[in-house]
Each structure stands twice: as C-alpha cells, then as structure tokens.
Scaffold this motif. Structure first.
Motif, PDB file in Angstrom:
ATOM      1  N   GLY A 113       0.842  -1.196   0.000  1.00  0.00           N
ATOM      2  CA  GLY A 113       0.000   0.000   0.000  1.00  0.00           C
ATOM      3  C   GLY A 113       0.871   1.236   0.000  1.00  0.00           C
ATOM      4  N   CYS A 114       1.205   1.687   1.195  1.00  0.00           N
ATOM      5  CA  CYS A 114       1.981   2.928   1.328  1.00  0.00           C
ATOM      6  C   CYS A 114       3.484   2.678   1.440  1.00  0.00           C
ATOM      7  N   PRO A 152       2.596  -4.776  10.300  1.00  0.00           N
ATOM      8  CA  PRO A 152       2.773  -4.426   8.884  1.00  0.00           C
ATOM      9  C   PRO A 152       4.033  -5.101   8.337  1.00  0.00           C
ATOM     10  N   SER A 153       3.878  -5.828   7.251  1.00  0.00           N
ATOM     11  CA  SER A 153       5.012  -6.586   6.705  1.00  0.00           C
ATOM     12  C   SER A 153       5.866  -5.778   5.731  1.00  0.00           C
ATOM     13  N   CYS A 154       5.411  -4.590   5.344  1.00  0.00           N
ATOM     14  CA  CYS A 154       6.171  -3.803   4.370  1.00  0.00           C
ATOM     15  C   CYS A 154       7.418  -3.172   4.974  1.00  0.00           C
ATOM     16  N   SER A 155       7.429  -3.016   6.285  1.00  0.00           N
ATOM     17  CA  SER A 155       8.571  -2.365   6.934  1.00  0.00           C
ATOM     18  C   SER A 155       9.352  -3.313   7.842  1.00  0.00           C
ATOM     19  N   CYS A 174      -0.897   2.107   6.338  1.00  0.00           N
ATOM     20  CA  CYS A 174      -2.228   1.885   5.766  1.00  0.00           C
ATOM     21  C   CYS A 174      -2.861   0.538   6.131  1.00  0.00           C
ATOM     22  N   GLY A 175      -2.058  -0.443   6.503  1.00  0.00           N
ATOM     23  CA  GLY A 175      -2.590  -1.745   6.893  1.00  0.00           C
ATOM     24  C   GLY A 175      -2.731  -2.760   5.773  1.00  0.00           C
ATOM     25  N   LEU A 194      -6.456   1.694   6.742  1.00  0.00           N
ATOM     26  CA  LEU A 194      -6.945   2.834   5.985  1.00  0.00           C
ATOM     27  C   LEU A 194      -7.879   2.333   4.894  1.00  0.00           C
ATOM     28  N   CYS A 195      -9.152   2.688   4.986  1.00  0.00           N
ATOM     29  CA  CYS A 195     -10.150   2.338   3.981  1.00  0.00           C
ATOM     30  C   CYS A 195     -10.716   3.630   3.432  1.00  0.00           C
TER      31      CYS A 195
END
Length: 153
Positions: free
Chosen positions: A41-42, A60-63, A47-48, A136-137
């Motif tokens: 997402g972000c 959150p797996s992106c970070s 953002c979740g 975030l929706c």
C-alpha cells in the motif's frame, strides 16, 4: 547484494528463502512465496494493506525486514482458515456483510479483526474502532466492517 538463507514459518509451513536480510517480509511473501493476501500500500506501515499476524499479533510486513522474523509464526490471509476450502469466521462475516468495496484494505481489515477477536472475543464498537485504527479504507466500508466483526461468534 548479499543474500542469506532464512527459514521462516508461514501459514503453518516451513520455507527456506534466500534474500538480502533487509528485504521486507512483504516482498518475500508476495514475490517468493506467491501469497497475495498482504498487499503493498503505502510502504511506510501506515495503511494496513500489508498486515500479517506474527505470533498472533497484527504487524505491517512492508517495513519488517525478513531478518527480524526469526522463528515467529507468520499467518497471512491465506492461512487463516484451518482448511484450504473453507473461510475463517471473520472472512465469512465480511463476505456476508459485503464489508468491502475495492478490496484493497480487506487484507488489513480481516487480519486486524482476527487479532482483535482473539484478544477480545466480544468487543464493543469502541474496541472494534480502536482495533481497526491501523487500517486505511477510503471506500467508506467501515460501518459494514464493524457489523461483520460484531457478528463473529
């Protein structure tokens, strides 16, 4: 780029992956293991969309670099249901309430709801709103998400 071999546990299965230790877990899940539940997402853990359960907690797996996972059990959207052909009760409730529009936040919403319900099986609306804060929706499906979470028993 220097690669390292990592043994990670995802959805109750052990996997051996080769990656740069700083590679975000999200990239391993999507690109190497071909799991499409968590989404980019972000890229800033805000953002979740990339949410996974790590030892039962929404993260959150992106970070999160793959080197930080260690021996933790990672659960993605694909691993929530006990059998591959059924839905987890939260997934079923979201489907029944039509608690999604575009679906981009759906992974984070369901992962967060599962974690919330494990911690508080009968949450108040306020607890649900707090538990869903990291999602975030932009479509406005919040009321349906809350109803879906309230119906899970």
């Amino acid at each position: 780029m220097d690669t390292t071999t990592f043994r990670i546990s995802v959805n109750r299965n052990a996997h051996i992956v080769e990656a740069d230790p700083a590679t975000p877990l999200l990239y391993i899940l999507r690109n190497t293991l071909e799991l499409n539940g968590p989404r980019f997402g972000c890229g800033m853990a805000q953002c979740g969309a990339c949410m996974v359960l790590i030892d039962g907690k929404p993260v959150p797996s992106c970070s999160l670099p793959v080197r930080a996972v260690g021996e933790a059990e990672i659960t993605t959207l694909e691993g929530l249901a006990p059998a591959g052909d059924t839905l987890h009760p939260v997934q079923q409730a979201f489907a029944e309430e039509q608690a999604a529009q575009c679906g981009y936040c759906l992974n984070g919403a369901i992962i967060s709801a599962v974690a919330l319900l494990r911690h508080s099986p009968n949450p108040t609306e306020e607890e649900i709103r707090k538990g869903m804060q990291r999602v975030l929706c932009r479509c406005g499906a919040h009321a349906r998400m809350i109803r879906a979470i309230q119906q899970v028993k």
